[in-house]
Design a protein around this motif. Structure first.
Motif, PDB file in Angstrom:
ATOM      1  N   MET A  89      47.086  31.048  34.233  1.00 31.84           N
ATOM      2  CA  MET A  89      46.427  30.203  35.357  1.00 31.84           C
ATOM      3  C   MET A  89      46.607  30.816  36.799  1.00 31.84           C
ATOM      4  O   MET A  89      47.778  30.700  37.147  1.00 31.84           O
ATOM      5  N   TYR A  90      45.575  31.356  37.067  1.00 34.12           N
ATOM      6  CA  TYR A  90      45.476  32.160  38.476  1.00 34.12           C
ATOM      7  C   TYR A  90      45.284  31.118  39.579  1.00 34.12           C
ATOM      8  O   TYR A  90      44.341  30.734  39.685  1.00 34.12           O
ATOM      9  N   VAL A  91      46.420  30.823  40.380  1.00 32.49           N
ATOM     10  CA  VAL A  91      46.211  29.803  41.291  1.00 32.49           C
ATOM     11  C   VAL A  91      46.828  30.276  42.786  1.00 32.49           C
ATOM     12  O   VAL A  91      47.412  31.658  42.777  1.00 32.49           O
ATOM     13  N   ALA A 119      41.500  36.407  37.817  1.00 30.70           N
ATOM     14  CA  ALA A 119      41.705  36.618  36.395  1.00 30.70           C
ATOM     15  C   ALA A 119      41.032  37.579  35.858  1.00 30.70           C
ATOM     16  O   ALA A 119      41.740  38.033  34.932  1.00 30.70           O
ATOM     17  N   LYS A 120      39.781  37.792  36.246  1.00 28.05           N
ATOM     18  CA  LYS A 120      39.092  39.061  35.592  1.00 28.05           C
ATOM     19  C   LYS A 120      39.555  40.337  35.889  1.00 28.05           C
ATOM     20  O   LYS A 120      39.884  41.138  35.172  1.00 28.05           O
ATOM     21  N   MET A 165      45.786  36.726  24.264  1.00 24.38           N
ATOM     22  CA  MET A 165      45.960  35.804  25.389  1.00 24.38           C
ATOM     23  C   MET A 165      44.719  34.806  25.840  1.00 24.38           C
ATOM     24  O   MET A 165      43.789  35.555  25.463  1.00 24.38           O
ATOM     25  N   ALA A 166      44.954  34.014  26.621  1.00 25.12           N
ATOM     26  CA  ALA A 166      43.915  33.331  27.550  1.00 25.12           C
ATOM     27  C   ALA A 166      44.311  33.456  29.161  1.00 25.12           C
ATOM     28  O   ALA A 166      45.339  33.588  29.326  1.00 25.12           O
ATOM     29  N   CYS A 167      43.089  33.159  29.837  1.00 23.63           N
ATOM     30  CA  CYS A 167      43.393  33.043  31.280  1.00 23.63           C
ATOM     31  C   CYS A 167      42.405  32.134  31.819  1.00 23.63           C
ATOM     32  O   CYS A 167      41.259  31.870  31.271  1.00 23.63           O
TER      33      CYS A 167
END
Length: 284
Positions: free
Chosen positions: A131-133, A140-141, A184-186
């Protein structure tokens, strides 16, 4: 299943307790290795490393583990089990993207997303989700592009974007991708969070030789990454990686404990691991 890449959870010297806890909850789980410092779990054939290293770092929700099940009862069971002694981050409920979903932080600080639905093109039991915070929000992309470019056998499976109502338009709501056939996921999040990527959860890459070690190390620290010690590094997004030659395991676990200690002592002085130098120390 590809076990060249797997997550590592940094714990405060309670890895044995955590290993037993996860073994009691997840199906087809056993402890494949336990040397006191490291407990390696096999969960439906997938590696999860627990590092009982001390209080310096703690896992947080910047990297969670998604478990998808087509059985609602199994989603409920996992949510209830993992909630004991933990904290519910999103209540178990019906959402537009799932008939039954919940997000929980367990008693060891590890966060799990329990999801009813298809898991996509993967046979993994759990999917690490980044998770990009904060300062990394909206990247994320960019991260997917970097990782799929560096690792062979990579592809982007799906990207779902926010439409501007629940989060910033164009931000990633959920994306699934594969690096060297590891799923993976994001996601992005515009909400201010009290955490960022750190060493609390890292990603281990087992390499075949020095050439492969150099390749991953050099590519992951490019454009603003940071070298650390003992094969650890941070990429430009702050995600922690461990680049570990396969032969290191052999040298550190050899029967000659004096030689193994010399290898370990030399390793502690290195940033990127020089496996030829460690082999020479072992052979001396």
């Amino acid at each position: 299943m590809n076990n060249k890449i797997y997550p590592c959870i940094w714990l405060d010297k309670n890895g044995k307790e955590a290993a037993g806890y996860y073994k009691s909850i997840f199906p087809d789980t056993h402890i494949a290795e336990d040397n006191g410092l490291v407990q390696m779990l096999s969960i439906s054939g997938q590696n999860l490393m627990l590092l009982s290293a001390g209080p310096q770092f703690k896992p947080n929700a910047s990297i969670s583990f998604l478990i998808a099940s087509e059985n609602e009862e199994e989603t409920v069971r996992l949510f209830n089990e993992l909630s004991v002694g933990g904290i519910v981050l999103m209540p178990l409920d019906s959402y537009p993207f799932s008939t039954k979903y919940g997000w929980v932080r367990d008693k060891f600080g590890v966060t799990w997303q329990l999801y009813t639905g298809e898991k996509g093109n993967t046979d993994q039991y759990f999917i690490p989700t980044l998770m990009y915070v904060n300062q990394q929000n909206g990247r994320a992309k960019e991260a997917i592009e970097l990782y799929t470019r560096i690792f062979p056998g990579s592809q982007t499976e799906s990207v779902m974007e926010y439409d501007g109502q629940e989060d910033t338009k164009g931000n990633v709501q959920h994306a699934q991708f594969h690096i060297d056939h590891f799923t993976m996921a994001c996601m992005d999040s515009s909400i201010q969070h009290q955490f960022n990527f750190d060493e609390g959860i890292s990603l281990v890459v087992i390499t075949a030789d020095q050439q492969e070690t150099d390749y991953y190390w050099n590519n992951l620290v490019q454009e603003g990454g940071k070298e650390s010690m003992c094969g650890w590094l941070k990429d430009k997004f702050g995600v922690s990686w461990q680049i570990v030659p396969q032969k290191l395991m052999i040298l550190m676990n050899q029967d000659d404990r004096e030689k193994a200690k010399k290898v370990t002592d030399a390793l502690m002085q290195m940033q990127k691991i020089d496996i030829d130098k460690l082999s020479a120390i072992s052979a001396a």
